[in-house]
Design a protein around this motif. Structure first.
Motif, PDB file in Angstrom:
ATOM      1  N   UNK A  74       0.866  -1.176   0.000  1.00 48.63           N
ATOM      2  CA  UNK A  74       0.000   0.000   0.000  1.00 48.63           C
ATOM      3  C   UNK A  74       0.904   1.227   0.000  1.00 48.63           C
ATOM      4  N   UNK A  75       0.309   2.406  -0.112  1.00 50.48           N
ATOM      5  CA  UNK A  75       1.102   3.636  -0.248  1.00 50.48           C
ATOM      6  C   UNK A  75       1.757   3.674  -1.612  1.00 50.48           C
ATOM      7  N   UNK A  76       2.870   4.407  -1.706  1.00 46.53           N
ATOM      8  CA  UNK A  76       3.608   4.461  -2.964  1.00 46.53           C
ATOM      9  C   UNK A  76       2.950   5.305  -4.038  1.00 46.53           C
ATOM     10  N   UNK A  77       2.005   6.157  -3.641  1.00 45.54           N
ATOM     11  CA  UNK A  77       1.410   7.046  -4.653  1.00 45.54           C
ATOM     12  C   UNK A  77       2.455   8.063  -5.106  1.00 45.54           C
ATOM     13  N   UNK A  78       2.258   8.544  -6.308  1.00 44.13           N
ATOM     14  CA  UNK A  78       3.101   9.625  -6.820  1.00 44.13           C
ATOM     15  C   UNK A  78       2.321  10.908  -6.581  1.00 44.13           C
ATOM     16  N   UNK A  79       2.927  11.802  -5.810  1.00 44.66           N
ATOM     17  CA  UNK A  79       2.243  13.058  -5.498  1.00 44.66           C
ATOM     18  C   UNK A  79       2.868  14.170  -6.323  1.00 44.66           C
ATOM     19  N   UNK A  80       2.048  14.886  -7.048  1.00 50.89           N
ATOM     20  CA  UNK A  80       2.523  16.024  -7.836  1.00 50.89           C
ATOM     21  C   UNK A  80       2.125  17.305  -7.113  1.00 50.89           C
ATOM     22  N   UNK A  81       3.116  18.152  -6.886  1.00 54.72           N
ATOM     23  CA  UNK A  81       2.876  19.395  -6.147  1.00 54.72           C
ATOM     24  C   UNK A  81       2.654  20.574  -7.075  1.00 54.72           C
TER      25      UNK A  81
END
Ligand SMILES: O=C(O)CCC(=O)C(=O)O
Ligand SMILES: [Fe+2]
Length: 200
Positions: free
Chosen positions: A133-140
């Protein structure tokens, strides 16, 4: 879709068969990976990035070049970009993120180091059912003005390709998969598109 930073996330980028072959190749060579390095000096910095990387795509190098080259027109349209003079050769890297791995907020191009990168295309793979779980790619967002934009969080779904411009601020959120074996890690192939150098 953020207003300032268009991105493109395409599901089922490759055929099921090809995605399985590349996945098997990435999983079957665990001993070839080394700890990812960051910065000008190319040092391991576990405050910034924890992952294992390997830069040899073997028989899939040419195939990925072909698939990404064929996808350029759609990519440029999706990112609302005019065409630009590209280096033919992509920079390719397989990254495997296990339990606790992450990559803190960064951009993919820094002058004098990786400044020739223009597009970051990330091809994701994982075992089924997904074991982390987790491991999302976050774009700022850049947030020059308050309220300009919102961050986006993208799931690294198997056989999907995410494309954004390399100057965009992004982060790999921590992966959670306690006790997982290598095949259950989060796999990604970074495909960086470089601009052509002035001489070419
Ligand atoms: O794996 C990802 O989602 C992106 C990896 C990344 O940002 C990088 O290697 O520069
Ligand atoms: Fe990155």
């Amino acid at each position: 879709m953020p207003k300032l930073f268009p991105y493109m996330h395409v599901e089922n980028f490759l055929s099921d068969e090809l995605s399985q072959q590349i996945f098997d190749y990435a999983v079957g060579n665990e001993d070839k990976y080394t700890s990812a390095q960051v910065g000008k000096e190319g040092k391991v910095n576990e405050k910034m990035r924890i992952s294992k990387v390997w830069r040899d795509l073997g028989p899939f190098d040419a195939i990925l070049h072909e698939k990404i080259h064929a996808f350029y027109p759609e990519m440029l349209k999706g990112l609302k970009m005019a065409d630009f003079k590209r280096r033919e050769k992509l920079e390719l890297e397989i990254a495997a993120h296990g339990d606790g791995a992450f990559f803190k907020p960064h951009i993919d191009m820094r002058l004098g180091e990786t400044g020739d990168r223009v597009l970051s295309a990330v091809y994701y793979m994982h075992s089924m059912p997904k074991a982390f779980s987790g491991g999302q790619l976050k774009i700022y967002p850049l947030e020059i003005m308050p309220g300009d934009d919102e961050p986006v969080m993208l799931e690294p779904t198997h056989n999907s390709l995410l494309v954004f411009q390399s100057y965009v601020h992004h982060e790999v959120l921590p992966i959670v998969c306690p006790g997982a074996t290598f095949k259950d890690y989060r796999f990604a192939i970074n495909c960086w598109v470089h601009k052509a150098s002035p001489a070419s």
